[in-house]
Write an enzyme that holds these catalytic residues in place. Structure first.
Site, PDB file in Angstrom:
ATOM      1  CG  HIS A 175      -2.014  -0.992   1.176  1.00 30.94           C
ATOM      2  ND1 HIS A 175      -2.967  -0.997   0.195  1.00 30.94           N
ATOM      3  CD2 HIS A 175      -2.297  -2.043   1.978  1.00 30.94           C
ATOM      4  CE1 HIS A 175      -3.805  -2.001   0.395  1.00 30.94           C
ATOM      5  NE2 HIS A 175      -3.420  -2.657   1.472  1.00 30.94           N
ATOM      6  NE  ARG A 184       1.395  -4.393   3.924  1.00 33.58           N
ATOM      7  CZ  ARG A 184       0.276  -3.901   4.476  1.00 33.58           C
ATOM      8  NH1 ARG A 184      -0.530  -4.699   5.158  1.00 33.58           N
ATOM      9  NH2 ARG A 184      -0.004  -2.616   4.373  1.00 33.58           N
ATOM     10  CG  ASP A 210      -7.405  -5.571   3.792  1.00 32.49           C
ATOM     11  OD1 ASP A 210      -8.305  -4.857   3.327  1.00 32.49           O
ATOM     12  OD2 ASP A 210      -6.222  -5.474   3.447  1.00 32.49           O
TER      13      ASP A 210
END
Length: 255
Positions: free
Chosen positions: A48, A73, A172
């Site tokens: 992200h 990540r 999420d």
């Protein structure tokens, strides 16, 4: 027990929770300041965040001599992106959107050289040396659990050989369960799923990590037994510190 090979492994071997910060954009100071504040690791968000390979490689080189673990990540188990951040010296990868044991196995394979995996040899940092076995031993790999589908295959995911642990994404996960992502760890339905994920992974002998988002949630997750807990992104830390400086100044000046 073997001697830890990375800063993250050393932090996790100490017994208490390893506390982490998070970076979503290019910065030289962020990782160093998290280390100076006493954090155990810093995460670089290539899912992200606004970080490319060069940004991550430069930041990892900048903290090579700083006593802080490094985690990247990535959005999926693609072997080439995983190999590049490991060649640049990342201690660990967190692979997002893992929903099956097969995907988790692919993530592990991307961190291992043949015949155990599919990683290509190409270290970019001299300090890593040239021993493939040493490269493999210092790498930790986490499957990110953030959907109902992942929960349904959690037992098989946790049984994947070579997986270091799981890393829960509460926001999420909340959305996947039909809940509000804001304050996800405080919602009963999501908290039940988080507890289940932790217990399943812990029973399998894996490290359990989670994206807490703030200090209070981090303390609550530590009380549940999570060992690797991300507290805040750099932007959150900056905003909170800036607000505190402004509050102090206004108390003095009255403006």
């Amino acid at each position: 027990m073997s001697t830890p090979d990375s800063n993250l492994q050393r932090a996790l071997s100490c017994g208490g929770p390893a506390w982490g910060g998070w970076l979503t954009g290019p910065t030289w100071l962020g990782p160093v300041e998290f280390a100076r504040a006493g954090y155990d690791y810093v995460g670089f968000d290539a899912q992200h965040g606004y970080l490319d390979d060069a940004d991550i490689a430069g930041a990892l080189r900048n903290v090579e001599q700083v006593p802080i673990g490094t985690v990247v990540r990535l959005p999926d188990a693609g072997a080439a992106p995983i190999g590049r951040v490991l060649d640049a010296g990342a201690d660990a990868v967190v692979i997002a959107m893992i929903e099956s044991a097969e995907q988790a196995a692919a993530a592990v394979a991307a961190t291992r050289y043949p015949p155990a995996g599919v990683r290509s040899f190409g270290p970019l940092r001299a300090g890593l040396g040239l021993d493939p076995r040493a490269h493999e031993s210092r790498v930790s790999v986490f499957a990110m659990i953030k959907t109902a589908a992942a929960l349904s295959d959690l037992d098989r995911i946790c049984a994947v050989d070579g997986l270091t642990g799981i890393y829960v994404g509460p926001a999420d996960l909340a959305i996947s369960l039909g809940a509000d992502p804001v304050g996800a760890t405080r919602q009963p339905q999501v908290l039940d799923a988080i507890v289940r994920a932790h217990r399943t992974a812990a029973d399998a002998g894996l490290v359990t990590g989670i994206h807490a988002g703030d200090g209070r949630a981090g303390r609550a997750m530590a009380e549940l037994g999570f060992q690797m807990i991300t507290l805040a992104a750099e932007s959150q830390a900056l905003r909170r510190g800036a607000a505190e400086y402004l509050r102090e100044a206004r108390e003095v000046t009255g403006k």
